[in-house]
Write an enzyme that holds these catalytic residues in place. Structure first.
Site, short mmCIF file in Angstrom:
data_model
loop_
_atom_site.label_atom_id
_atom_site.label_comp_id
_atom_site.label_asym_id
_atom_site.label_seq_id
_atom_site.Cartn_x
_atom_site.Cartn_y
_atom_site.Cartn_z
N ARG A 278 69.88 26.21 10.99
CA ARG A 278 70.75 25.42 10.13
C ARG A 278 71.81 26.35 9.56
NH1 ARG A 278 69.19 21.72 12.49
NH2 ARG A 278 68.15 19.83 11.77
N GLU B 247 79.31 22.01 8.85
CA GLU B 247 79.52 21.40 10.16
C GLU B 247 79.66 19.89 10.15
OE1 GLU B 247 75.80 22.65 12.17
OE2 GLU B 247 75.31 20.52 12.32
P1 NAD Z 1 58.75 25.00 12.88
O1 NAD Z 1 58.43 24.24 11.65
O2 NAD Z 1 57.85 24.90 14.06
O3 NAD Z 1 58.89 26.56 12.53
C1 NAD Z 1 59.56 27.03 11.41
C2 NAD Z 1 58.92 28.33 11.01
O4 NAD Z 1 59.68 28.90 9.96
C3 NAD Z 1 57.48 28.17 10.49
O5 NAD Z 1 56.60 29.03 11.17
C4 NAD Z 1 57.58 28.54 9.02
O6 NAD Z 1 56.42 29.14 8.50
C5 NAD Z 1 58.75 29.50 9.06
N1 NAD Z 1 59.38 29.74 7.77
C6 NAD Z 1 59.45 28.92 6.70
N2 NAD Z 1 60.09 29.54 5.69
C7 NAD Z 1 60.41 30.78 6.15
C8 NAD Z 1 61.10 31.88 5.57
N3 NAD Z 1 61.53 31.85 4.31
N4 NAD Z 1 61.26 32.99 6.32
C9 NAD Z 1 60.79 33.04 7.60
N5 NAD Z 1 60.14 32.03 8.19
C10 NAD Z 1 59.97 30.90 7.47
O7 NAD Z 1 60.24 24.59 13.25
P2 NAD Z 1 60.94 24.69 14.69
O8 NAD Z 1 60.67 23.46 15.46
O9 NAD Z 1 60.62 26.01 15.28
O10 NAD Z 1 62.48 24.62 14.25
C11 NAD Z 1 63.12 25.69 13.58
C12 NAD Z 1 64.46 25.19 13.06
O11 NAD Z 1 65.32 24.96 14.19
C13 NAD Z 1 64.37 23.83 12.38
O12 NAD Z 1 64.16 23.98 11.01
C14 NAD Z 1 65.69 23.18 12.67
O13 NAD Z 1 66.52 23.31 11.52
C15 NAD Z 1 66.27 23.99 13.80
N6 NAD Z 1 66.62 23.19 14.99
C16 NAD Z 1 67.89 23.28 15.48
C17 NAD Z 1 68.25 22.56 16.62
C18 NAD Z 1 69.63 22.67 17.23
O14 NAD Z 1 69.99 21.84 18.08
N7 NAD Z 1 70.43 23.66 16.87
C19 NAD Z 1 67.32 21.71 17.21
C20 NAD Z 1 66.02 21.66 16.69
C21 NAD Z 1 65.69 22.39 15.58
#
Ligand code: NAD
Length: 328
Positions: free
Chosen positions: A233, A262
């Site tokens: 994000r 965005e």
């Molecule tokens: P997920 O929930 O599986 O993993 C997120 C991880 O981040 C978890 O392991 C959590 O413990 C960790 N986390 C939380 N707070 C943290 C911090 N302060 N420091 C470090 N790690 C921390 O999520 P995911 O499915 O892997 O998705 C990750 C991100 O990708 C989502 O939050 C979403 O915003 C983004 N995303 C972007 C797109 C895109 O098209 N660009 C598509 C899907 C998801």
């Protein structure tokens, strides 16, 4: 149930129309859901929205007054909806927690490879019959240290790919993953990831703790000339400070699929317009910055999964079945 789908693009229509079958129905609106379009909700039971439909307290009140009982997010992140307000208004919120983590992780890798090996510049040069390779040199990924912030679903896939390149992968996540440790990924403090990583990739959610988690202090700690990749994000990075770090060379490369402002721009064609976002325009002047407009999720497999999970969320809502996809 009758769903109003907002911020619809041709691909949403194509995939959602296939997945959602009678007696349920979906009506597509190209507009985003906002105070000007909330009047369209008459006669609908639920709404289907995407990342840049900003559902704040005020809009949620209006949605509730229009009789909407469920919100179906066709995305993973849910920072654009005030969940507590929706819940207090009796509106259930569902998301698609995982849809091809490969799509996003592979796009993050595409940003790394493009920034490093400058294939986007090579493509343009060759198109112009310029076969010079001057200034197109990159570096071997093999042996470099990759820092992964957030080793959830996507971060772990990204880490595995980078291990495949022969990189050393270190990570920070408040919740450490045994799968990651078994792969040989080493968890260290956030500060140490910043200090050691040649390439840093953000895969954590945006929330009050992570907003601008990469700002002045972090840029000063990071390895000089490191590469920063963000497919999560936009507001994880303080963009103004990223510009300062790029100007001094502290930040060597920036690859982003997401940008903190965005919602006014991404997914729309402004090729014939004047863009008023001076921060984005400044970012685009750097030769070592690569921006894509939130397309990391955009694969056939991901679109299929998003549509199918959204339909399953609708079924769970109508049947009153408990679901881990519901946000509380
Ligand atoms: P997920 O929930 O599986 O993993 C997120 C991880 O981040 C978890 O392991 C959590 O413990 C960790 N986390 C939380 N707070 C943290 C911090 N302060 N420091 C470090 N790690 C921390 O999520 P995911 O499915 O892997 O998705 C990750 C991100 O990708 C989502 O939050 C979403 O915003 C983004 N995303 C972007 C797109 C895109 O098209 N660009 C598509 C899907 C998801």
């Amino acid at each position: 149930m009758k769903i109003a789908c907002f911020s619809t693009k041709s691909y949403d229509k194509e995939y959602l129309s296939k997945a959602i079958v009678a007696p349920h129905s979906i009506v597509f609106f190209e507009e985003s859901l906002n105070p000007n379009t909330v009047g369209l909700l008459t006669g609908f039971d639920g709404i289907c929205v995407f990342v840049n439909d900003k559902l704040d307290n005020n809009l949620l009140q209006q949605i509730a007054s229009a009789g909407i009982k469920a919100i179906f997010l066709r995305c993973t992140g849910f920072n654009n909806v005030v969940i507590s307000t929706a819940t207090s208004l009796g509106i259930k919120v569902y998301r698609v927690p995982a849809y091809s983590p490969y799509a996003v992780a592979e796009h993050a890798v595409a940003l790394v490879l493009t920034l490093n090996r400058k294939t986007h510049k090579a493509y343009n040069r060759v198109k112009e019959y310029n076969f010079s390779i001057e200034r197109l040199h990159g570096f071997d990924l093999h042996g470099k240290t990759v820092g992964v912030i957030g080793t959830g679903t996507i971060g772990l896939v990204f880490a595995k790919i980078m291990l495949g390149f022969g990189c050393k992968v270190i990570a920070f996540d408040p919740t450490e993953s045994d799968d990651a440790k078994q792969l040989g990924i080493q968890y260290v403090a956030l500060e140490d990831v910043l200090k050691q990583a040649d390439i840093l990739s953000l895969h954590c959610p945006l929330n009050q703790h992570t907003r601008h988690m990469i700002s002045t202090k972090e840029f000063s700690i990071m390895k000089h000339g490191a590469m920063l990749i963000n497919t999560s994000r936009g507001a994880l990075i303080d963009t103004k400070e990223a510009i300062e770090a790029l100007k001094t060379g502290a930040l060597g490369y920036l690859g982003i699929d997401v940008y903190e402002e965005e919602e006014k721009l991404f997914f729309h064609d402004f090729s014939e317009s004047i863009i008023s976002d001076d921060i984005l325009m400044r970012l685009m002047t750097f030769p070592n910055v690569l921006i894509t407009s939130h397309q990391a999720f955009f694969t056939h497999e991901a679109l299929t999964q998003i549509a199918e999970t959204t339909y399953q969320n609708m079924l769970d809502f109508t049947h009153g079945t408990s679901s881990t996809n519901q946000l509380l």
